[in-house]
Design an enzyme around this catalytic site. Structure first.
Site, PDB file in Angstrom:
ATOM      1  N   ASP A   8      -5.286  -2.866   9.065  1.00 18.95           N
ATOM      2  CA  ASP A   8      -5.160  -2.366   7.702  1.00 18.95           C
ATOM      3  C   ASP A   8      -4.154  -1.206   7.768  1.00 18.95           C
ATOM      4  OD1 ASP A   8      -5.843  -1.748   4.961  1.00 18.95           O
ATOM      5  OD2 ASP A   8      -7.052  -0.089   5.745  1.00 18.95           O
ATOM      6  N   LEU A   9      -3.597  -0.815   6.649  1.00 22.22           N
ATOM      7  CA  LEU A   9      -2.587   0.258   6.659  1.00 22.22           C
ATOM      8  C   LEU A   9      -3.173   1.615   6.252  1.00 22.22           C
ATOM      9  CD1 LEU A   9       0.433   1.183   6.811  1.00 22.22           C
ATOM     10  CD2 LEU A   9       0.601   0.564   4.401  1.00 22.22           C
ATOM     11  N   ASP A  10      -3.548   1.696   4.968  1.00 24.72           N
ATOM     12  CA  ASP A  10      -4.027   2.976   4.421  1.00 24.72           C
ATOM     13  C   ASP A  10      -5.344   3.378   5.073  1.00 24.72           C
ATOM     14  OD1 ASP A  10      -2.130   3.494   2.030  1.00 24.72           O
ATOM     15  OD2 ASP A  10      -2.709   1.398   1.771  1.00 24.72           O
ATOM     16  N   THR A  16      -2.996   7.871   3.919  1.00 29.49           N
ATOM     17  CA  THR A  16      -2.465   7.939   2.558  1.00 29.49           C
ATOM     18  C   THR A  16      -3.571   8.092   1.517  1.00 29.49           C
ATOM     19  OG1 THR A  16      -2.391   5.565   2.756  1.00 29.49           O
ATOM     20  CG2 THR A  16      -0.284   6.713   2.871  1.00 29.49           C
ATOM     21  N   LYS A  44     -11.161   2.873  -1.704  1.00 30.52           N
ATOM     22  CA  LYS A  44     -10.465   2.493  -0.475  1.00 30.52           C
ATOM     23  C   LYS A  44     -10.489   0.982  -0.303  1.00 30.52           C
ATOM     24  CE  LYS A  44     -10.874   6.802   2.015  1.00 30.52           C
ATOM     25  NZ  LYS A  44     -11.503   7.545   3.113  1.00 30.52           N
ATOM     26  N   SER A 113      -2.850  -5.576   4.528  1.00 29.16           N
ATOM     27  CA  SER A 113      -3.083  -4.476   3.593  1.00 29.16           C
ATOM     28  C   SER A 113      -3.112  -4.954   2.151  1.00 29.16           C
ATOM     29  CB  SER A 113      -1.948  -3.442   3.750  1.00 29.16           C
ATOM     30  OG  SER A 113      -1.971  -2.520   2.686  1.00 29.16           O
ATOM     31  N   ALA A 114      -3.898  -4.279   1.324  1.00 25.76           N
ATOM     32  CA  ALA A 114      -3.947  -4.593  -0.103  1.00 25.76           C
ATOM     33  C   ALA A 114      -2.799  -3.942  -0.859  1.00 25.76           C
ATOM     34  CB  ALA A 114      -5.275  -4.105  -0.689  1.00 25.76           C
ATOM     35  N   LYS A 144      -9.845  -7.761  -1.077  1.00 28.77           N
ATOM     36  CA  LYS A 144     -10.957  -7.546  -0.163  1.00 28.77           C
ATOM     37  C   LYS A 144     -12.168  -7.152  -1.010  1.00 28.77           C
ATOM     38  CE  LYS A 144      -7.668  -5.524   3.150  1.00 28.77           C
ATOM     39  NZ  LYS A 144      -7.179  -4.293   3.803  1.00 28.77           N
ATOM     40  N   GLU A 168     -10.200  -1.644  10.316  1.00 29.22           N
ATOM     41  CA  GLU A 168     -10.389  -1.325   8.897  1.00 29.22           C
ATOM     42  C   GLU A 168     -11.097   0.011   8.693  1.00 29.22           C
ATOM     43  OE1 GLU A 168     -10.211  -1.686   5.751  1.00 29.22           O
ATOM     44  OE2 GLU A 168      -9.082  -3.536   5.544  1.00 29.22           O
ATOM     45  N   ASP A 169     -10.711   0.731   7.657  1.00 33.86           N
ATOM     46  CA  ASP A 169     -11.409   1.985   7.328  1.00 33.86           C
ATOM     47  C   ASP A 169     -12.263   1.837   6.076  1.00 33.86           C
ATOM     48  OD1 ASP A 169      -9.138   1.839   5.563  1.00 33.86           O
ATOM     49  OD2 ASP A 169      -9.600   3.919   5.025  1.00 33.86           O
TER      50      ASP A 169
HETATM   51  C1  G6P Z   1      -5.135   0.135  -0.105  1.00 32.88           C
HETATM   52  C2  G6P Z   1      -5.745   1.485  -0.426  1.00 32.88           C
HETATM   53  C3  G6P Z   1      -6.182   1.537  -1.872  1.00 32.88           C
HETATM   54  C4  G6P Z   1      -5.054   1.111  -2.786  1.00 32.88           C
HETATM   55  C5  G6P Z   1      -4.595  -0.301  -2.448  1.00 32.88           C
HETATM   56  C6  G6P Z   1      -3.430  -0.753  -3.302  1.00 32.88           C
HETATM   57  O1  G6P Z   1      -6.150  -0.803   0.002  1.00 32.88           O
HETATM   58  O2  G6P Z   1      -6.849   1.757   0.412  1.00 32.88           O
HETATM   59  O3  G6P Z   1      -6.603   2.847  -2.165  1.00 32.88           O
HETATM   60  O4  G6P Z   1      -5.447   1.160  -4.139  1.00 32.88           O
HETATM   61  O5  G6P Z   1      -4.186  -0.313  -1.081  1.00 32.88           O
HETATM   62  O6  G6P Z   1      -2.314   0.034  -2.987  1.00 32.88           O
HETATM   63  P1  G6P Z   1      -0.990   0.148  -3.823  1.00 32.88           P
HETATM   64  O7  G6P Z   1      -0.082   0.926  -2.898  1.00 32.88           O
HETATM   65  O8  G6P Z   1      -0.482  -1.240  -4.058  1.00 32.88           O
HETATM   66  O9  G6P Z   1      -1.300   0.862  -5.077  1.00 32.88           O
HETATM   67 MG    MG Z   2      -7.676   1.114   4.265  1.00 34.98          MG
END
Ligand code: G6P
Ligand code: MG
Length: 217
Positions: A8-10, A16, A44, A113-114, A144, A168-169
């Site tokens: 996962d990224l964030d 972030t 998240k 990542s989402a 997710k 994943e966090d």
């Molecule tokens: C991740 C973050 C979320 C965020 C989502 C969409 O999953 O944990 O907090 O809303 O990405 O990110 P975006 O950059 O497309 O708004």
């Molecule tokens: Mg995350």
């Protein structure tokens, strides 16, 4: 064995969440809705659209589609202003080293990542080249805990889901990995992420021996 390691990224690669928090809080407050760290926790791993729906729910507010789109665009602009100031210093501890080690071990590496901003963020922290596949919010239609993002990642790596390991966090992300039949590794709080197969505070706690075990199994 060649396994698929999906990150996962964030909150896993970069922190972030603090920038999402600032931007969502400003948006919520502008509508007269309270927004705390606890609420942020629930966003998240949740898509941008779903996040705004949840905030409006919490505040018992309904707005027009036009206003909804305007608020979402504004939130993203504010978020990106923070992102554009990012550099490698914002990588979470031992993430770069972990990616490098897995690469040396000839493992397959994907991003799952989402976020629709994922590619932009990877560029900022100079990690794009470390990934064999990048799956982000522009590639998926189901959020997710639906496993879609990780299943697409496994397919792109050409590795069976049961041979994939997900970092994943978020609770939703851990659930998505479990549903996909992958090994789930929670990065963060052990109470919040108790559904994960393994939980670590951060990558400094994750030894090479442990990574070797994941590769061997
Ligand atoms: C991740 C973050 C979320 C965020 C989502 C969409 O999953 O944990 O907090 O809303 O990405 O990110 P975006 O950059 O497309 O708004
Ligand atoms: Mg995350």
């Amino acid at each position: 064995k060649r396994k698929g390691f999906i990150f996962d990224l964030d909150g896993v690669i970069v922190d972030t969440a603090k920038y999402h928090f600032l931007a969502w809080r400003n948006l919520a407050n502008s509508l007269g809705i309270d927004f705390t760290e606890e609420e942020n926790e629930q966003l998240k791993g949740v898509s941008r659209v779903r996040s705004l729906e949840k905030i409006l729910d919490w505040g018992n507010k309904s707005i027009s589609q036009e206003e909804f789109d305007r608020l979402m665009a504004h939130k993203n602009e504010e978020y990106l202003a923070h992102v554009d100031r990012m550099d490698e210093d914002e990588l979470l501890p031992k993430v770069a080293e972990t990616l490098e080690y897995l690469k040396e071990q000839n493992q397959a590496i994907a991003l799952g990542s989402a976020s629709k901003n994922a590619r932009r963020i990877l560029e900022k922290v100079d990690l794009t080249d470390q990934f064999d596949a990048i799956v982000d919010g522009t590639d998926v239609s189901k959020a997710k805990p639906d496993p879609e993002v990780f299943l697409i990642g496994a397919k792109a790596l050409d590795i069976k889901p049961e041979d994939c390991i997900v970092f994943e966090d978020s609770v939703a992300g851990v659930q998505a990995a479990n549903i996909a039949g992958m090994v789930s590794i929670g990065i963060g709080d052990k109470y919040v992420l108790h559904e994960a197969d393994h939980i670590f505070r951060d990558f400094t706690e994750l030894s090479k021996d442990f990574l070797q075990e994941l590769i061997r199994k």
